[in-house]
Design a protein around this motif. Structure first.
Motif, PDB file in Angstrom:
ATOM      1  N   UNK A  92      -0.478  -4.470  -9.685  1.00 35.74           N
ATOM      2  CA  UNK A  92      -0.446  -4.001 -11.064  1.00 35.74           C
ATOM      3  C   UNK A  92       0.728  -3.055 -11.259  1.00 35.74           C
ATOM      4  N   UNK A  93       1.499  -3.333 -12.321  1.00 33.35           N
ATOM      5  CA  UNK A  93       2.650  -2.509 -12.676  1.00 33.35           C
ATOM      6  C   UNK A  93       2.367  -1.834 -14.017  1.00 33.35           C
ATOM      7  N   UNK A  94       3.299  -1.018 -14.471  1.00 32.72           N
ATOM      8  CA  UNK A  94       3.170  -0.399 -15.797  1.00 32.72           C
ATOM      9  C   UNK A  94       3.101  -1.469 -16.880  1.00 32.72           C
ATOM     10  N   UNK A 145       1.889   6.316  -7.210  1.00 28.97           N
ATOM     11  CA  UNK A 145       0.863   7.191  -7.776  1.00 28.97           C
ATOM     12  C   UNK A 145       1.139   8.669  -7.515  1.00 28.97           C
ATOM     13  N   UNK A 146       1.652   8.996  -6.343  1.00 28.69           N
ATOM     14  CA  UNK A 146       1.875  10.398  -5.990  1.00 28.69           C
ATOM     15  C   UNK A 146       3.217  10.933  -6.482  1.00 28.69           C
ATOM     16  N   UNK A 147       4.268  10.136  -6.317  1.00 31.77           N
ATOM     17  CA  UNK A 147       5.622  10.621  -6.598  1.00 31.77           C
ATOM     18  C   UNK A 147       6.328   9.897  -7.739  1.00 31.77           C
ATOM     19  N   UNK A 148       5.685   8.871  -8.297  1.00 31.27           N
ATOM     20  CA  UNK A 148       6.284   8.047  -9.354  1.00 31.27           C
ATOM     21  C   UNK A 148       7.568   7.353  -8.877  1.00 31.27           C
ATOM     22  N   UNK A 149       7.650   7.101  -7.559  1.00 33.09           N
ATOM     23  CA  UNK A 149       8.813   6.423  -6.986  1.00 33.09           C
ATOM     24  C   UNK A 149       8.781   4.931  -7.285  1.00 33.09           C
ATOM     25  N   UNK A 190      10.353 -21.981  -7.967  1.00 33.02           N
ATOM     26  CA  UNK A 190      11.025 -21.592  -6.722  1.00 33.02           C
ATOM     27  C   UNK A 190      12.295 -20.771  -6.933  1.00 33.02           C
ATOM     28  N   UNK A 191      12.400 -20.104  -8.068  1.00 34.13           N
ATOM     29  CA  UNK A 191      13.486 -19.152  -8.280  1.00 34.13           C
ATOM     30  C   UNK A 191      13.043 -17.813  -7.700  1.00 34.13           C
ATOM     31  N   UNK A 192      14.023 -17.043  -7.222  1.00 30.41           N
ATOM     32  CA  UNK A 192      13.717 -15.755  -6.598  1.00 30.41           C
ATOM     33  C   UNK A 192      14.256 -14.634  -7.482  1.00 30.41           C
ATOM     34  N   UNK A 193      13.389 -13.670  -7.768  1.00 29.81           N
ATOM     35  CA  UNK A 193      13.732 -12.535  -8.620  1.00 29.81           C
ATOM     36  C   UNK A 193      13.439 -11.231  -7.887  1.00 29.81           C
ATOM     37  N   UNK A 194      14.112 -10.183  -8.350  1.00 27.75           N
ATOM     38  CA  UNK A 194      13.840  -8.840  -7.829  1.00 27.75           C
ATOM     39  C   UNK A 194      13.697  -7.892  -9.008  1.00 27.75           C
ATOM     40  N   UNK A 195      12.669  -7.051  -8.933  1.00 26.32           N
ATOM     41  CA  UNK A 195      12.418  -6.075  -9.978  1.00 26.32           C
ATOM     42  C   UNK A 195      12.264  -4.705  -9.338  1.00 26.32           C
ATOM     43  N   UNK A 196      12.834  -3.701  -9.981  1.00 25.65           N
ATOM     44  CA  UNK A 196      12.670  -2.318  -9.552  1.00 25.65           C
ATOM     45  C   UNK A 196      11.594  -1.712 -10.437  1.00 25.65           C
ATOM     46  N   UNK A 197      10.486  -1.287  -9.825  1.00 25.32           N
ATOM     47  CA  UNK A 197       9.344  -0.846 -10.614  1.00 25.32           C
ATOM     48  C   UNK A 197       8.449   0.092  -9.823  1.00 25.32           C
ATOM     49  N   UNK A 198       7.523   0.714 -10.513  1.00 27.22           N
ATOM     50  CA  UNK A 198       6.507   1.550  -9.896  1.00 27.22           C
ATOM     51  C   UNK A 198       5.238   0.710  -9.743  1.00 27.22           C
ATOM     52  N   UNK A 199       4.666   0.722  -8.542  1.00 22.34           N
ATOM     53  CA  UNK A 199       3.419   0.004  -8.284  1.00 22.34           C
ATOM     54  C   UNK A 199       2.262   0.953  -8.575  1.00 22.34           C
ATOM     55  N   UNK A 200       1.395   0.565  -9.505  1.00 25.10           N
ATOM     56  CA  UNK A 200       0.252   1.405  -9.864  1.00 25.10           C
ATOM     57  C   UNK A 200      -0.974   1.094  -9.042  1.00 25.10           C
ATOM     58  N   UNK A 201      -1.223  -0.184  -8.768  1.00 27.18           N
ATOM     59  CA  UNK A 201      -2.410  -0.556  -8.000  1.00 27.18           C
ATOM     60  C   UNK A 201      -2.170  -1.868  -7.262  1.00 27.18           C
ATOM     61  N   UNK A 202      -2.818  -1.986  -6.106  1.00 23.85           N
ATOM     62  CA  UNK A 202      -2.763  -3.216  -5.322  1.00 23.85           C
ATOM     63  C   UNK A 202      -4.184  -3.734  -5.193  1.00 23.85           C
ATOM     64  N   UNK A 203      -4.418  -4.929  -5.724  1.00 25.29           N
ATOM     65  CA  UNK A 203      -5.733  -5.548  -5.624  1.00 25.29           C
ATOM     66  C   UNK A 203      -5.746  -6.572  -4.508  1.00 25.29           C
ATOM     67  N   UNK A 204      -6.761  -7.387  -4.472  1.00 26.61           N
ATOM     68  CA  UNK A 204      -6.837  -8.412  -3.429  1.00 26.61           C
ATOM     69  C   UNK A 204      -5.890  -9.581  -3.712  1.00 26.61           C
ATOM     70  N   UNK A 205      -5.591  -9.825  -4.992  1.00 30.46           N
ATOM     71  CA  UNK A 205      -4.731 -10.959  -5.359  1.00 30.46           C
ATOM     72  C   UNK A 205      -3.477 -10.591  -6.147  1.00 30.46           C
ATOM     73  N   UNK A 206      -3.496  -9.426  -6.806  1.00 28.69           N
ATOM     74  CA  UNK A 206      -2.386  -9.057  -7.689  1.00 28.69           C
ATOM     75  C   UNK A 206      -1.933  -7.617  -7.465  1.00 28.69           C
ATOM     76  N   UNK A 226       0.837  -1.214   0.000  1.00 28.11           N
ATOM     77  CA  UNK A 226       0.000   0.000   0.000  1.00 28.11           C
ATOM     78  C   UNK A 226       0.866   1.257   0.000  1.00 28.11           C
ATOM     79  N   UNK A 227       1.946   1.210   0.728  1.00 27.04           N
ATOM     80  CA  UNK A 227       2.900   2.324   0.753  1.00 27.04           C
ATOM     81  C   UNK A 227       3.519   2.505  -0.633  1.00 27.04           C
ATOM     82  N   UNK A 228       3.903   1.404  -1.268  1.00 29.44           N
ATOM     83  CA  UNK A 228       4.490   1.454  -2.612  1.00 29.44           C
ATOM     84  C   UNK A 228       3.495   2.012  -3.618  1.00 29.44           C
ATOM     85  N   UNK A 229       2.221   1.645  -3.466  1.00 26.51           N
ATOM     86  CA  UNK A 229       1.178   2.166  -4.357  1.00 26.51           C
ATOM     87  C   UNK A 229       1.056   3.679  -4.201  1.00 26.51           C
TER      88      UNK A 229
END
Length: 93
Positions: free
Chosen positions: A77-79, A44-48, A59-75, A37-40
């Motif tokens: 949403x990114x750009x 949305x406000x600062x494009x951080x 079971x591989x682990x990945x990391x992505x640097x991205x802007x979170x646009x929306x947080x739903x109940x299950x997913x 929710x903080x990321x969202x």
């Protein structure tokens, strides 16, 4: 923890996700939701951007640097119409 591979958000479309919950502790799941929710708000406000660490079906682990646009109940949403299942997310920073 497993080795974390950094990827670009455009590569997420090629990954497969499991339905299993990667965080077993309720406290960690609540913290993850708070951070999402903080990321969202930051997205949305600062494009951080934030770093999202997640696990795929194999079971591989990945990391992505991205802007979170929306947080739903299950997913999350990114750009570019990309989504990550919340149950696959290990950490949001």
């Amino acid at each position: 923890m497993k080795t974390v591979e950094k990827i670009e958000k455009e590569e997420i479309i090629n990954l497969k996700f499991s339905r299993k919950e990667v965080l077993q502790e309720d406290v960690k799941r609540k913290q993850r939701n708070f951070e999402l929710m903080r990321a969202q708000a930051l997205g949305n406000l600062l494009k951080n951007k934030v770093n999202i660490t997640f696990e795929t079906a194999d079971e591989k682990v990945f990391q992505v640097s991205t802007t979170v646009w929306a947080v739903g109940s299950d997913y999350v949403s990114l750009k570019k119409n990309l989504f990550i299942p919340i149950n696959a997310i290990l950490e949001v920073e």
